[in-house]
Structures are given as C-alpha cells and as structure tokens.
Design a protein around this motif. Structure first.
Motif, PDB file in Angstrom:
ATOM      1  N   GLU A   9       0.825  -1.204   0.000  1.00  0.00           N
ATOM      2  CA  GLU A   9       0.000   0.000   0.000  1.00  0.00           C
ATOM      3  C   GLU A   9       0.859   1.254   0.000  1.00  0.00           C
ATOM      4  OE1 GLU A   9      -2.449   3.145   0.467  1.00  0.00           O
ATOM      5  OE2 GLU A   9      -0.947   2.727   2.012  1.00  0.00           O
ATOM      6  N   SER A  10       2.015   1.173   0.672  1.00  0.00           N
ATOM      7  CA  SER A  10       2.872   2.359   0.789  1.00  0.00           C
ATOM      8  C   SER A  10       3.491   2.766  -0.542  1.00  0.00           C
ATOM      9  CB  SER A  10       3.973   2.109   1.817  1.00  0.00           C
ATOM     10  OG  SER A  10       4.911   1.159   1.336  1.00  0.00           O
ATOM     11  N   VAL A  11       3.562   1.835  -1.494  1.00  0.00           N
ATOM     12  CA  VAL A  11       4.104   2.168  -2.819  1.00  0.00           C
ATOM     13  C   VAL A  11       2.980   2.420  -3.813  1.00  0.00           C
ATOM     14  CG1 VAL A  11       6.257   0.934  -2.474  1.00  0.00           C
ATOM     15  CG2 VAL A  11       4.315  -0.282  -3.435  1.00  0.00           C
ATOM     16  N   LYS A  12       1.804   2.781  -3.270  1.00  0.00           N
ATOM     17  CA  LYS A  12       0.661   3.164  -4.092  1.00  0.00           C
ATOM     18  C   LYS A  12       0.183   2.021  -4.997  1.00  0.00           C
ATOM     19  CE  LYS A  12       0.565   7.234  -2.357  1.00  0.00           C
ATOM     20  NZ  LYS A  12      -0.477   7.567  -1.391  1.00  0.00           N
ATOM     21  N   TYR A  48       4.864   2.573   9.365  1.00  0.00           N
ATOM     22  CA  TYR A  48       4.114   2.922   8.147  1.00  0.00           C
ATOM     23  C   TYR A  48       3.551   4.337   8.252  1.00  0.00           C
ATOM     24  CZ  TYR A  48      -0.037   3.057   5.122  1.00  0.00           C
ATOM     25  OH  TYR A  48      -1.003   3.442   4.221  1.00  0.00           O
ATOM     26  N   LEU A  49       3.003   4.686   9.421  1.00  0.00           N
ATOM     27  CA  LEU A  49       2.446   6.032   9.616  1.00  0.00           C
ATOM     28  C   LEU A  49       3.544   7.102   9.555  1.00  0.00           C
ATOM     29  CD1 LEU A  49      -0.231   5.616  12.446  1.00  0.00           C
ATOM     30  CD2 LEU A  49      -0.614   5.973  10.007  1.00  0.00           C
ATOM     31  N   LEU A  50       4.710   6.792  10.133  1.00  0.00           N
ATOM     32  CA  LEU A  50       5.825   7.735  10.065  1.00  0.00           C
ATOM     33  C   LEU A  50       6.234   7.987   8.618  1.00  0.00           C
ATOM     34  CD1 LEU A  50       8.081   6.491  13.018  1.00  0.00           C
ATOM     35  CD2 LEU A  50       6.740   8.600  12.932  1.00  0.00           C
ATOM     36  N   HIS A  51       6.203   6.916   7.825  1.00  0.00           N
ATOM     37  CA  HIS A  51       6.518   7.055   6.398  1.00  0.00           C
ATOM     38  C   HIS A  51       5.504   7.960   5.709  1.00  0.00           C
ATOM     39  CE1 HIS A  51       6.025   5.688   2.150  1.00  0.00           C
ATOM     40  NE2 HIS A  51       7.323   5.886   2.161  1.00  0.00           N
ATOM     41  N   GLN A  52       4.226   7.794   6.064  1.00  0.00           N
ATOM     42  CA  GLN A  52       3.186   8.628   5.463  1.00  0.00           C
ATOM     43  C   GLN A  52       3.370  10.099   5.844  1.00  0.00           C
ATOM     44  OE1 GLN A  52       0.723   7.613   3.262  1.00  0.00           O
ATOM     45  NE2 GLN A  52       1.897   5.699   3.289  1.00  0.00           N
ATOM     46  N   LEU A  53       3.805  10.341   7.069  1.00  0.00           N
ATOM     47  CA  LEU A  53       3.955  11.718   7.543  1.00  0.00           C
ATOM     48  C   LEU A  53       5.189  12.408   6.970  1.00  0.00           C
ATOM     49  CD1 LEU A  53       2.980  11.476  11.321  1.00  0.00           C
ATOM     50  CD2 LEU A  53       1.797  12.801   9.568  1.00  0.00           C
ATOM     51  N   LYS A  57       4.283  12.845   3.038  1.00  0.00           N
ATOM     52  CA  LYS A  57       3.717  14.136   3.432  1.00  0.00           C
ATOM     53  C   LYS A  57       2.185  14.104   3.385  1.00  0.00           C
ATOM     54  CE  LYS A  57       7.880  15.990   3.530  1.00  0.00           C
ATOM     55  NZ  LYS A  57       8.560  16.365   4.791  1.00  0.00           N
ATOM     56  N   ALA A  58       1.604  13.069   3.983  1.00  0.00           N
ATOM     57  CA  ALA A  58       0.145  12.916   3.978  1.00  0.00           C
ATOM     58  C   ALA A  58      -0.516  14.018   4.797  1.00  0.00           C
ATOM     59  CB  ALA A  58      -0.235  11.542   4.543  1.00  0.00           C
ATOM     60  N   GLY A  59      -1.698  14.466   4.347  1.00  0.00           N
ATOM     61  CA  GLY A  59      -2.452  15.475   5.069  1.00  0.00           C
ATOM     62  C   GLY A  59      -3.152  14.886   6.276  1.00  0.00           C
ATOM     63  N   PHE A  60      -3.734  15.752   7.104  1.00  0.00           N
ATOM     64  CA  PHE A  60      -4.372  15.311   8.349  1.00  0.00           C
ATOM     65  C   PHE A  60      -5.534  14.354   8.070  1.00  0.00           C
ATOM     66  CE2 PHE A  60      -7.661  15.869  11.608  1.00  0.00           C
ATOM     67  CZ  PHE A  60      -6.943  15.482  12.739  1.00  0.00           C
ATOM     68  N   LYS A  61      -6.376  14.686   7.100  1.00  0.00           N
ATOM     69  CA  LYS A  61      -7.534  13.858   6.784  1.00  0.00           C
ATOM     70  C   LYS A  61      -7.100  12.482   6.301  1.00  0.00           C
ATOM     71  CE  LYS A  61     -11.791  13.838   4.048  1.00  0.00           C
ATOM     72  NZ  LYS A  61     -12.606  14.573   3.035  1.00  0.00           N
ATOM     73  N   ASP A  62      -6.112  12.443   5.424  1.00  0.00           N
ATOM     74  CA  ASP A  62      -5.610  11.172   4.907  1.00  0.00           C
ATOM     75  C   ASP A  62      -4.969  10.355   6.025  1.00  0.00           C
ATOM     76  OD1 ASP A  62      -5.044   9.347   2.779  1.00  0.00           O
ATOM     77  OD2 ASP A  62      -2.954  10.002   2.859  1.00  0.00           O
ATOM     78  N   PHE A  63      -4.250  11.035   6.915  1.00  0.00           N
ATOM     79  CA  PHE A  63      -3.594  10.363   8.037  1.00  0.00           C
ATOM     80  C   PHE A  63      -4.617   9.701   8.947  1.00  0.00           C
ATOM     81  CE2 PHE A  63      -2.075  10.451  12.430  1.00  0.00           C
ATOM     82  CZ  PHE A  63      -0.877   9.773  12.319  1.00  0.00           C
TER      83      PHE A  63
END
Length: 299
Positions: A9-12, A48-53, A57-63
C-alpha cells in the motif's frame, strides 16, 4: 502478510486503501491465538504512519483515515474478546493483573548486555552499525529507516520496558520477531555497501559469506540434529486405538490423560481431555480461581 500488505500500500498499489483495511483485519484476527503478532503488527504500522507523515507528506484527513482503517478492526476485536473468560476472570482482567513496567528479568545492565551478545552474537553489532549508517544517510534511506529500522528497534526494546505475560520469559517472543528484521536490514546495507564502497566486491562477498556461516550455525546445527535423530510420534497400536475411539465413542466425550503436550490416542480420536500441557492454560490466565490448572492436576 500484514507487513507485506502495508508495504504494498505504501508504494501506491492499484488496490489503494483496500490493502490497508485487509492488513488491519488480518492483524485483528491475531488477538485470540497470537497476541504478540497483534502487537508487532501495531508497531510496524507505526513505522508505516511515520513514512506517510515524513516521506509521503500525507495530510491530516488522509492520516486519520489510514489510522482508522487499520486500528478500528483491532480495537473492536480486542473489546469483544475482553469480555471472554479465563477461569473466574475476564481476559481484560488477566491482562491488567499481569501487566507491569520494567524488564522481564530483575538483573543488572551487565547481565542484559551479556544476554544480548550471547544470543544475537556478531549480528547484533552489525545491526547497530547498519542502523547508524542508515541514519547518517536518512535522505537516501529514509523509507527503510521508517518501515524497517524504527519498528525493529521498538520490537527489541519492548521486553526491556514492560511485561504483560504470566511467564516472564514469554516476552522472548519479541526477540523472535526481531531477528528477521536484523538480517533484512544487514542484507540491505550489504548491497548498498557493494554499490558505494571502493573495496573489491570479492572481499565484501567473502566477508558476508563468513558472517552468514557464523550467524546461521545454530540453525544448521538444529537441522542436522533433527535429521539424524528421529523421534516416534505414536505407535501403530496407539493409532489403531485412536481410530477405534473415533468410531465407537461420542464425539463430545472427555478423556482423562496425563498432562502432556500430546496424547496420541485421544488426539487421533479427536476427543477432548480434562487437562493437557498445564503451561498453556496457565499462561493464558487459568492459574487462579477454583477451577485452575493446579486443581485439575491435583484431581
């Protein structure tokens, strides 16, 4: 499988957030039979969440949506399971009664250092060197750090800071989960070194071959021992009796046997026993109350 889905999922992946939900459901399913796996999955999800942040650079809603998709199934299953009983206590009460802060052993720093070196040998030193190397090159290897290194360090630290098992040494299972991370990270750094170093690749390959030989000898020794030493599981007579019981006794009948791990006759028959290996029910909360493993053993 949970970690693989999170990586995909992290690689889209083309499946989008569906993989994240499936990973959450798989992780939640571990509550009843492998609680350690549930915790490990949660720790890895933190990476995984740290990678998204920090990388995506995931937004608050996506996070928040990603956090909810993965954690809600586990929270619901844990809440439902907590109403179950272990003897005269709820499972939640068992967890609360056994939880404590601090390491699994009451020892000094020297003992823990010796324990780490003797059990992980040279690989633990290479692991920490690899971690330092990756941290100094965060821009190039940030994804590896967040997805693999940080979760692995948390997994390693857990047995030193808290305890939630009735048998203290059950906390060792975190080290079992830690070992694959160690070798994946070392192997990754090895291939990075081959590309970047000025040393001859032949020398690096020889060094890595020596490292593999040293660190894998325990496993090789166990495989050789298992191959050369055969232990009989059950006899033909036991098998015959088990089949006869299966065909001639009620399916819900209960048998009185020795409190051993295996009881060939009743196992082959597929029948229940009054008491099996006492360490298992003991470590799952059946160590107190009127009907516990010791009262059954006395009976």
């Amino acid at each position: 499988v949970t970690i693989t889905f999170l990586l995909a999922e992290s690689v889209k992946s083309k499946y989008g957030l569906k993989l994240l939900l499936i990973a959450g459901l798989l992780n939640a399913s571990l509550v009843k039979f492998q609680f350690f796996g549930l915790v490990i999955g949660g720790i890895y999800f933190g990476g995984y969440l740290l990678h998204q942040l920090f990388i995506v650079k995931a937004g608050f809603k996506d996070f928040v949506s990603r956090l909810s998709l993965f954690t809600l199934p586990s929270i619901l299953v844990v809440l439902i399971s907590s109403f179950g009983k272990a003897g005269d206590r709820s499972l939640l009460k068992v967890v609360i009664d056994t939880f404590s802060w601090g390491p699994w052993q009451d020892q000094n720093v020297f003992w823990f250092s010796k324990f780490i070196l003797l059990n992980f040998n040279v690989s633990i030193l290479l692991f920490f060197f690899s971690v330092l190397f990756l941290m100094f090159n965060f821009k190039k290897h940030g994804k590896v750090l967040l997805h693999l290194v940080f979760p692995s360090i948390f997994i390693f630290i857990v047995p030193f800071v808290l305890n939630f098992t009735i048998y203290n040494y059950d906390m060792f299972k975190f080290f079992y989960y830690f070992i694959p991370f160690v070798y994946i990270i070392i192997l990754y750094c090895f291939f990075v070194a081959i590309k970047q170093t000025s040393l001859k690749q032949t020398l690096l390959k020889i060094f890595f071959l020596i490292f593999l030989t040293i660190t894998s000898w325990t496993s090789v020794n166990m495989l050789i021992h298992a191959y050369l030493n055969k232990t009989q599981g059950y006899s033909k007579g036991q098998y015959s009796v088990g089949v006869w019981l299966r065909e001639n006794t009620p399916q819900k009948s209960v048998f009185l046997t020795s409190p051993t791990v295996h009881s060939p006759v009743s196992d082959i028959a597929g029948r229940l026993r009054i008491l099996s290996y006492i360490n298992w029910p003991y470590s799952h909360g059946f160590n107190t109350g009127v009907d516990n493993v010791f009262s059954r053993l006395d009976d």
